[in-house]
Write a protein that holds these residues in place. Structure first.
Motif, PDB file in Angstrom:
ATOM      1  N   LEU A  85       0.831  -1.201   0.000  1.00 23.96           N
ATOM      2  CA  LEU A  85       0.000   0.000   0.000  1.00 23.96           C
ATOM      3  C   LEU A  85       0.866   1.253   0.000  1.00 23.96           C
ATOM      4  O   LEU A  85       1.798   1.361   0.799  1.00 23.96           O
ATOM      5  CB  LEU A  85      -0.885  -0.024   1.257  1.00 23.96           C
ATOM      6  N   VAL A  86       0.552   2.188  -0.902  1.00 20.11           N
ATOM      7  CA  VAL A  86       1.258   3.479  -0.917  1.00 20.11           C
ATOM      8  C   VAL A  86       0.212   4.585  -0.718  1.00 20.11           C
ATOM      9  O   VAL A  86      -0.758   4.661  -1.479  1.00 20.11           O
ATOM     10  CB  VAL A  86       2.002   3.684  -2.256  1.00 20.11           C
ATOM     11  N   PHE A 132      -5.479   1.291   5.077  1.00 19.53           N
ATOM     12  CA  PHE A 132      -5.262   0.287   6.129  1.00 19.53           C
ATOM     13  C   PHE A 132      -6.467  -0.647   6.233  1.00 19.53           C
ATOM     14  O   PHE A 132      -6.330  -1.857   6.413  1.00 19.53           O
ATOM     15  CB  PHE A 132      -5.028   1.030   7.451  1.00 19.53           C
ATOM     16  N   GLU A 133      -7.659  -0.041   6.080  1.00 13.56           N
ATOM     17  CA  GLU A 133      -8.886  -0.839   6.134  1.00 13.56           C
ATOM     18  C   GLU A 133      -8.927  -1.859   4.981  1.00 13.56           C
ATOM     19  O   GLU A 133      -9.222  -3.038   5.177  1.00 13.56           O
ATOM     20  CB  GLU A 133     -10.077   0.098   6.013  1.00 13.56           C
ATOM     21  N   ILE A 134      -8.582  -1.367   3.777  1.00 13.40           N
ATOM     22  CA  ILE A 134      -8.568  -2.258   2.602  1.00 13.40           C
ATOM     23  C   ILE A 134      -7.570  -3.399   2.817  1.00 13.40           C
ATOM     24  O   ILE A 134      -7.845  -4.564   2.565  1.00 13.40           O
ATOM     25  CB  ILE A 134      -8.202  -1.455   1.322  1.00 13.40           C
ATOM     26  N   LEU A 135      -6.406  -3.011   3.338  1.00 15.35           N
ATOM     27  CA  LEU A 135      -5.348  -3.986   3.585  1.00 15.35           C
ATOM     28  C   LEU A 135      -5.825  -5.119   4.498  1.00 15.35           C
ATOM     29  O   LEU A 135      -5.599  -6.298   4.238  1.00 15.35           O
ATOM     30  CB  LEU A 135      -4.203  -3.245   4.291  1.00 15.35           C
ATOM     31  N   ASN A 136      -6.513  -4.720   5.581  1.00 15.22           N
ATOM     32  CA  ASN A 136      -6.973  -5.744   6.528  1.00 15.22           C
ATOM     33  C   ASN A 136      -8.016  -6.662   5.911  1.00 15.22           C
ATOM     34  O   ASN A 136      -8.019  -7.858   6.161  1.00 15.22           O
ATOM     35  CB  ASN A 136      -7.516  -5.084   7.797  1.00 15.22           C
ATOM     36  N   GLU A 137      -8.877  -6.081   5.067  1.00 17.55           N
ATOM     37  CA  GLU A 137      -9.877  -6.933   4.397  1.00 17.55           C
ATOM     38  C   GLU A 137      -9.202  -7.897   3.434  1.00 17.55           C
ATOM     39  O   GLU A 137      -9.581  -9.053   3.327  1.00 17.55           O
ATOM     40  CB  GLU A 137     -10.906  -6.063   3.679  1.00 17.55           C
ATOM     41  N   SER A 183      -1.367 -11.666   0.897  1.00 23.29           N
ATOM     42  CA  SER A 183      -0.337 -11.112   1.779  1.00 23.29           C
ATOM     43  C   SER A 183      -0.199  -9.634   1.430  1.00 23.29           C
ATOM     44  O   SER A 183      -0.125  -9.270   0.257  1.00 23.29           O
ATOM     45  CB  SER A 183       0.984 -11.860   1.599  1.00 23.29           C
ATOM     46  N   CYS A 184      -0.250  -8.779   2.460  1.00 22.07           N
ATOM     47  CA  CYS A 184      -0.254  -7.328   2.225  1.00 22.07           C
ATOM     48  C   CYS A 184       0.648  -6.646   3.233  1.00 22.07           C
ATOM     49  O   CYS A 184       0.824  -7.138   4.350  1.00 22.07           O
ATOM     50  CB  CYS A 184      -1.637  -6.730   2.453  1.00 22.07           C
ATOM     51  N   ASP A 185       1.162  -5.504   2.834  1.00 22.21           N
ATOM     52  CA  ASP A 185       1.957  -4.737   3.795  1.00 22.21           C
ATOM     53  C   ASP A 185       1.909  -3.259   3.448  1.00 22.21           C
ATOM     54  O   ASP A 185       1.487  -2.875   2.362  1.00 22.21           O
ATOM     55  CB  ASP A 185       3.409  -5.243   3.814  1.00 22.21           C
ATOM     56  N   LYS A 186       2.363  -2.462   4.404  1.00 22.14           N
ATOM     57  CA  LYS A 186       2.416  -1.008   4.208  1.00 22.14           C
ATOM     58  C   LYS A 186       3.541  -0.461   5.063  1.00 22.14           C
ATOM     59  O   LYS A 186       4.104  -1.196   5.895  1.00 22.14           O
ATOM     60  CB  LYS A 186       1.076  -0.369   4.579  1.00 22.14           C
TER      61      LYS A 186
END
Ligand code: HAM
Length: 417
Positions: free
Chosen positions: A329-330, A341-346, A353-356
C-alpha cells in the motif's frame, strides 16, 4: 555482508533465512501431504527426554549414546538429553499414552529437530531436522516395503534424483547368536590390527564392526548376518524383496549393512546419494521387533525410518526463491493511510499477503519499499482518490496502472485476474 558482532550461531547449527525458509516450507508441505496419503498420523514430541530413554533404546554401544548426545542436568539433578533420534520418543509416547489401545496397528510420522554432537561438515550438523515414519504393530514385510515407498515418494515429488536403496537382513536375536559366534571366531587374532572403535564394538556389539569405515578392506572376508538367517527371517527378507519388486522399486543387497543403532532386527535399509560426498546417507531405517517389549510393552513388532531433511535440501533442484508480497500500500496522507489500512486488513482476511509502511515515509520511500518487497501489486491512495472513492491499482510486473472503485470485491476481482 553482515555486521561484526560478538555473537554468532553455535558451530553445527544453522540459521534459515526467509528465502531458504520458503523452500523448507514447501518441502515440509510435500512431506506432510505424502505421509498423510499413507495414513501416517503426525506426532510431535519434546526436544529433550530422560537420558536413560536413549541409553536403553538407541543403545549403550552406539556412537550416538557413547559420544554424541547433548546431555545436561536440570536443577533437580536429573540427567536429560536433547533428542538425537525420534524412534525412542515415539516408542515412549506409544507406551505412556496407551496408544496400543487405539488399534492393532499405529502409523506415525514426524518432522522434528534432532541433536548430535558430531564433527560438523557439509551435510552433518549438530542440530538437524529429520522426517520419520514409524509403524507399530505390523510384522508384515509389506509394511517395510510401504515405508520405503513412502520415502521414495517424497524424493520423487521433490524431484530429487540419484537415490539408491540398499537393503539387508540382520536377523533376529535367535539367528544372530550363531552369526556373532562365527564373527567373533573370525576376529580372534585380528583385533590388534583393527581400530579402537572395532575393538570396543567387539566387546559390546560385534556385529557393528561390519559398519567400520576404516577397516572395511581388512574385514572383507568376515561372515555376514544374512548367511545365518533362520527360516523365519529368511522368508521375511524374501517377502520384503518380492514386495519391492512388486512396487517396481530397485534395490541393492548390501550384506554388510548393519546400521548404527542397537534396536534393529530383520530388515534394514538405507537411501544413499553419492553426490552428497562423505555424508551420502540420506536416510535409513529398519525393523525393531524387540524394542517395544524391551521398553516395557507387550511383544509388539515395529518398523520405521528417518530421512535427514538438511541433506535432502542439498539435493533439492532449483534455487532459493525471492520473497514477495501480493499487495503493498502506498498512501499520501493520514486520511488515505487510514482508508488504505482498512482495505489492507480486508485483503488479509481474504488470504492476500499485504503490507504497508508503518512509519508513513515519503511516497518515494514507500515505492522503494514496494520494490524491495517484490510486491506484485501496489494500491495507491491519495487525497484525490479519497474524494472520488477510487484506488489506483498498479501491476508491478506489467507496469500498468488502473483505476478501480474503492470496493473490496472489485479490488479482489482485479487482483485475481
Ligand atoms: P539415523 O540413520 O541415525 O536413523 O538417521 C537418519 C538420517 O538422519 C540419516 O540418514 C541422515 O540423513 C540424518 N542425520 C543423521 N545425523 C545427522 C547429522 N549429524 N546431520 C545431518 N543429518 C543427520 C535414525 O535416526 C533412526 N531413528 C531411523 C529409524 C526410525 N529407524 C527406525 N525408525
Amino acid at each position: 555482508m553482515g555486521l561484526k558482532s560478538e555473537f554468532k550461531n553455535i558451530k553445527g547449527t544453522r540459521d534459515i533465512l526467509p528465502e531458504e525458509a520458503i523452500r523448507w516450507k514447501k518441502v515440509e508441505d510435500v512431506i506432510r501431504k505424502k505421509m498423510e496419503s499413507y495414513n501416517f498420523q503426525e506426532v510431535r514430541f519434546p526436544a529433550f527426554e530422560a537420558t536413560d530413554l536413549f541409553r536403553k533404546s538407541t543403545g549403550e554401544s552406539t556412537d550416538i549414546v557413547k559420544k554424541e548426545m547433548f546431555t545436561f542436568e536440570d536443577m533437580g539433578g536429573r540427567s536429560l538429553t536433547l533428542k538425537p533420534e525420534g524412534t525412542p520418543s515415539v516408542v515412549r509416547m506409544y507406551l505412556q499414552h496407551g496408544l496400543f489401545n487405539r488399534g492393532a496397528l499405529q502409523k506415525f510420522y514426524y518432522i522434528e529437530r534432532m541433536f548430535r554432537q558430531e564433527r560438523p561438515q557439509k551435510g552433518r550438523y549438530r542440530e538437524f531436522r529429520q522426517f520419520g515414519a514409524e509403524v507399530i504393530g505390523s510384522v508384515s514385510a509389506e509394511t517395510d516395503a510401504e515405508l520405503v515407498k513412502s520415502a521414495l515418494d517424497v524424493f520423487k515429488e521433490l524431484n530429487i534424483k540419484g537415490i539408491e536403496l540398499n537393503i539387508n537382513s540382520i536377523g533376529c536375536p535367535r539367528c544372530r547368536k550363531d552369526f556373532v559366534k562365527e564373527l567373533k571366531s573370525f576376529l580372534k587374532g585380528k583385533l590388534n590390527g583393527l581400530c579402537e572403535d572395532c575393538n570396543r564394538r567387539y566387546a559390546e556389539n560385534p556385529m557393528r564392526i561390519l559398519d567400520c569405515k576404516i577397516d572395511r578392506t581388512k574385514l572383507k572376508d568376515a561372515p555376514v548376518p544374512s548367511d545365518f538367517l533362520c527360516d523365519e527371517c529368511r522368508e521375511h527378507f524374501e517377502d520384503f524383496k518380492k514386495r519391492l519388486d512388486f512396487l517396481k522399486i530397485k534395490f541393492n543387497i548390501d550384506s554388510r549393512l548393519v546400521r548404527g543403532l542397537d534396536y534393529y532386527t530383520k530388515t534394514v535399509f538405507e537411501f544413499v546419494n553419492t553426490s552428497l560426498g562423505s555424508q551420502n546417507e540420506l536416510g535409513g531405517g529398519g525393523r525393531y521387533d524387540e524394542l517395544i517389549k524391551f521398553m516395557g510393552g507387550e511383544d509388539t513388532p515395529a518398523s520405521g525410518y528417518a530421512v535427514g531433511i538438511d541433506r535432502m535440501m542439498l539435493l533439492l533442484p532449483g534455487k532459493d526463491e525471492k520473497i514477495s508480497v501480493d499487495v503493498y500500500l502506498v498512501t499520501f496522507d493520514v486520511e488515505s493511510d487510514l482508508a488504505g489500512f482498512e482495505i489492507l486488513n480486508e485483503l488479509r482476511e481474504r488470504g492476500f499477503s499485504c503490507d504497508k509502511d508503518p512509519m508513513r515515509r515519503s511516497v518515494k520511500a514507500q515505492f522503494r519499499e514496494a520494490d524491495r518487497q517484490n510486491a506484485k501489486w501496489v494500491i495507491i491512495i491519495g487525497e484525490n482518490e479519497i474524494k472520488r472513492g477510487v484506488v489506483q491499482l498498479k501491476n508491478m510486473n506489467k507496469g500498468k496502472q488502473k483505476e478501480i472503485p474503492m470496493e473490496i470485491d472489485k479490488i479482489v476481482k482485479e487482483l485475481k485476474c
